[in-house]
Design a protein around this motif. Structure first.
Motif, mmCIF file in Angstrom:
data_model
loop_
_atom_site.group_PDB
_atom_site.id
_atom_site.type_symbol
_atom_site.label_atom_id
_atom_site.label_comp_id
_atom_site.label_asym_id
_atom_site.label_seq_id
_atom_site.Cartn_x
_atom_site.Cartn_y
_atom_site.Cartn_z
ATOM 1 N N LEU A 210 -10.927 7.243 -20.300
ATOM 2 C CA LEU A 210 -11.214 7.242 -18.836
ATOM 3 C C LEU A 210 -9.820 7.023 -18.006
ATOM 4 N N THR A 211 -9.730 7.732 -16.785
ATOM 5 C CA THR A 211 -8.927 7.731 -15.909
ATOM 6 C C THR A 211 -9.018 8.190 -14.598
ATOM 7 N N ASN A 212 -8.038 8.099 -13.703
ATOM 8 C CA ASN A 212 -7.909 8.590 -12.280
ATOM 9 C C ASN A 212 -6.893 9.404 -12.241
ATOM 10 N N ASP A 213 -6.246 9.703 -13.402
ATOM 11 C CA ASP A 213 -5.049 10.632 -13.357
ATOM 12 C C ASP A 213 -5.490 12.022 -13.535
ATOM 13 N N GLY A 214 -5.672 12.846 -12.471
ATOM 14 C CA GLY A 214 -6.366 14.129 -12.479
ATOM 15 C C GLY A 214 -5.265 15.024 -13.549
ATOM 16 N N GLU A 215 -4.141 14.949 -13.072
ATOM 17 C CA GLU A 215 -3.120 15.810 -13.849
ATOM 18 C C GLU A 215 -3.420 15.576 -15.249
ATOM 19 N N MET A 216 -3.271 14.334 -15.665
ATOM 20 C CA MET A 216 -3.337 14.155 -17.366
ATOM 21 C C MET A 216 -4.672 14.546 -17.994
ATOM 22 N N ALA A 217 -5.722 14.396 -17.067
ATOM 23 C CA ALA A 217 -7.076 14.908 -17.500
ATOM 24 C C ALA A 217 -7.182 16.406 -17.654
ATOM 25 N N GLN A 218 -6.567 17.062 -16.633
ATOM 26 C CA GLN A 218 -6.346 18.499 -16.597
ATOM 27 C C GLN A 218 -5.489 19.183 -17.937
ATOM 28 N N LYS A 219 -4.494 18.284 -18.292
ATOM 29 C CA LYS A 219 -3.818 18.590 -19.422
ATOM 30 C C LYS A 219 -4.442 18.594 -20.784
ATOM 31 N N LEU A 220 -5.107 17.111 -20.935
ATOM 32 C CA LEU A 220 -5.931 17.245 -22.110
ATOM 33 C C LEU A 220 -7.210 17.918 -22.402
ATOM 34 N N THR A 221 -7.746 18.335 -21.217
ATOM 35 C CA THR A 221 -8.900 19.334 -21.335
ATOM 36 C C THR A 221 -8.653 20.721 -21.355
ATOM 37 N N HIS A 222 -7.655 21.245 -20.769
ATOM 38 C CA HIS A 222 -7.359 22.641 -20.863
ATOM 39 C C HIS A 222 -7.105 23.096 -22.334
ATOM 40 N N PRO A 223 -7.983 24.352 -22.594
ATOM 41 C CA PRO A 223 -8.011 25.002 -23.979
ATOM 42 C C PRO A 223 -6.543 25.191 -24.442
ATOM 43 N N ALA A 322 -1.412 1.139 -23.497
ATOM 44 C CA ALA A 322 -0.401 0.637 -23.441
ATOM 45 C C ALA A 322 0.608 1.683 -22.784
ATOM 46 N N GLU A 323 1.885 1.182 -22.201
ATOM 47 C CA GLU A 323 2.740 1.909 -21.389
ATOM 48 C C GLU A 323 3.150 3.247 -22.463
ATOM 49 N N LYS A 324 3.448 2.838 -23.815
ATOM 50 C CA LYS A 324 3.975 4.008 -24.656
ATOM 51 C C LYS A 324 2.963 5.001 -24.836
ATOM 52 N N GLU A 325 1.466 4.551 -24.957
ATOM 53 C CA GLU A 325 0.589 5.579 -25.316
ATOM 54 C C GLU A 325 0.230 6.405 -23.893
ATOM 55 N N VAL A 326 0.716 6.022 -22.855
ATOM 56 C CA VAL A 326 0.589 6.921 -21.652
ATOM 57 C C VAL A 326 1.827 7.743 -21.619
ATOM 58 N N ARG A 327 2.913 7.317 -22.017
ATOM 59 C CA ARG A 327 4.118 8.026 -21.945
ATOM 60 C C ARG A 327 3.817 9.525 -23.120
ATOM 61 N N ASP A 328 3.269 8.909 -24.226
ATOM 62 C CA ASP A 328 3.023 10.058 -25.302
ATOM 63 C C ASP A 328 1.951 10.918 -24.897
ATOM 64 N N LEU A 329 1.013 10.654 -24.097
ATOM 65 C CA LEU A 329 0.002 11.497 -23.534
ATOM 66 C C LEU A 329 0.614 12.613 -22.485
ATOM 67 N N LYS A 330 1.634 11.806 -21.745
ATOM 68 C CA LYS A 330 2.040 12.774 -20.819
ATOM 69 C C LYS A 330 3.019 13.824 -21.180
ATOM 70 N N PHE A 331 3.795 13.429 -22.354
ATOM 71 C CA PHE A 331 4.765 14.338 -22.694
ATOM 72 C C PHE A 331 4.637 15.020 -24.248
ATOM 73 N N PHE A 332 3.091 14.916 -24.749
ATOM 74 C CA PHE A 332 2.762 15.397 -25.753
ATOM 75 C C PHE A 332 2.991 17.061 -25.721
ATOM 76 N N LYS A 333 3.410 17.688 -27.041
ATOM 77 C CA LYS A 333 3.480 19.122 -27.018
ATOM 78 C C LYS A 333 2.163 19.735 -27.686
ATOM 79 N N LYS A 334 1.876 20.828 -27.303
ATOM 80 C CA LYS A 334 0.842 21.677 -27.515
ATOM 81 C C LYS A 334 0.640 21.780 -29.140
ATOM 82 N N GLY A 335 -0.677 21.276 -29.277
ATOM 83 C CA GLY A 335 -1.263 21.141 -30.669
ATOM 84 C C GLY A 335 -0.731 20.052 -31.530
#
Length: 337
Positions: A210-223, A322-335
């Motif tokens: 759960l978040t209020n970060d719309g940009e991250m939510a878009q990235k994690l849900t886009h097919p 944690a901060e590291k988990e957020v960074r990992d989500l923001k910069f994950f690579k496709k797949g």
């Protein structure tokens, strides 16, 4: 002519010549290079630390996601690491600049960006009193934006919460029938308006972000980003070998062929316990795959989403990322997640 003492052969000249002199110069140059590198490295660290102090606030238990954890708070259900003083959720500053209307709504905690685009097109959104139906309409930070007459304010503080969702709760922010939702489990964990990323059925349990970060939510849900999910499935009867192989080949459903990345028996002696890894985000996809072959899914639990697991988070409880988990989500690579 100077008289020799006879001890000259025991004296070594202090003057360096040839190869020895070259080696001395080489070592001095290396030392200068090391000192120069050390100087710039120290400057880089100081700048990085200054940026971090100015732009980030430590999350509760921000130890990189590792370490020992205490039992959940009896009142809030939050899980906190041991030895860490209570703090605030992760905060990141947003730039004060215009942004698309659907992104503005996402940052205001209304819903994800894709859902926000539909809300805008439906004619429910006004900007400074005028109805706007174009999701890409540019909005100033101080604009009066309303959805169904309710004013929406851009969130300054980005919050990220991982929940181990139990059965019986809807993955939504509000229910017209007043049934229990996942937000009921948070006990006012934050003043920000947050919403679930993706969706878990009412009778599906497990990892939910759960978040209020719309940009991250878009990235994690886009097919197109192929974010992976892992589920533990319990069937009403053993899965046959033929059906096992058919599922791996692709399952024809009414909305297209469904593919799984990995299919395995969690317990070789119990063919009703299945592990499924896939990246599709289609509605009820796991249940429909098995229902296609006549199986009833008795229990469905998501054990991993985008690299996040429910480790150390009991059912119905939650924790800040944690901060590291957020960074990992923001910069994950496709797949990769």
């Amino acid at each position: 002519m100077k008289k020799k003492s006879g001890f000259e052969k025991f004296h070594k000249s202090t003057e360096k010549k040839g190869a020895a002199l070259k080696e001395q110069l080489r070592q001095e140059k290396k030392q200068q290079t090391r000192e120069r590198k050390a100087f710039f490295e120290q400057q880089r660290k100081e700048k990085a630390e200054a940026w971090k102090t100015a732009n980030e606030t430590r999350v509760p238990g921000a130890s990189g996601g590792k370490g020992e954890r205490t039992a959940p708070d009896e009142r809030t259900g939050q899980v906190k690491p041991k030895g860490i003083a209570p703090g605030k959720p992760l905060v990141r500053a947003d730039k004060e600049e215009q942004m698309p209307l659907n992104k503005f709504l996402a940052h205001g905690g209304v819903c994800g960006r894709r859902e926000a685009a539909d809300v805008v097109k439906s004619g429910k959104v006004t900007v400074n009193g005028a109805v706007i139906t174009e999701p890409g309409f540019k909005v100033d930070p101080g604009a009066d934006v309303r959805v169904d007459g309710k004013r929406i304010t851009r969130s300054k503080n980005l919050v990220y919460i991982l929940m181990n969702k139990p059965k019986g709760y809807l993955t939504t922010t509000d229910d017209p029938q007043e049934r229990k939702t996942v937000l009921d489990l948070l006990h006012k964990a934050t003043e920000e308006r947050i919403y679930p990323v993706g969706r878990l059925d009412r009778n599906t349990s497990g990892v939910l972000l759960l978040t209020n970060d719309g940009e991250m939510a878009q990235k994690l849900t886009h097919p197109s980003n192929e974010v992976k999910k892992v589920y533990a499935v319990t069937l009403d009867k053993p899965l046959t070998k033929n059906h096992f192989e058919d599922i791996l080949k692709g399952v024809p459903l009414e909305d297209g062929v469904a593919h799984v990345d990995v299919l395995a028996f969690a317990d070789p002696s119990d063919k009703t316990q299945i592990g499924v890894e896939l990246h599709s985000g289609r509605n009820r996809i796991v249940r429909r795959i098995f229902e296609h072959y006549g199986y009833d899914v008795k229990n469905l639990d998501r054990v991993m989403f985008a690299g996040l697991t429910k480790k150390n988070v009991p059912r119905g409880k939650w924790r800040f990322l944690a901060e590291k988990e957020v960074r990992d989500l923001k910069f994950f690579k496709k797949g990769k997640k």
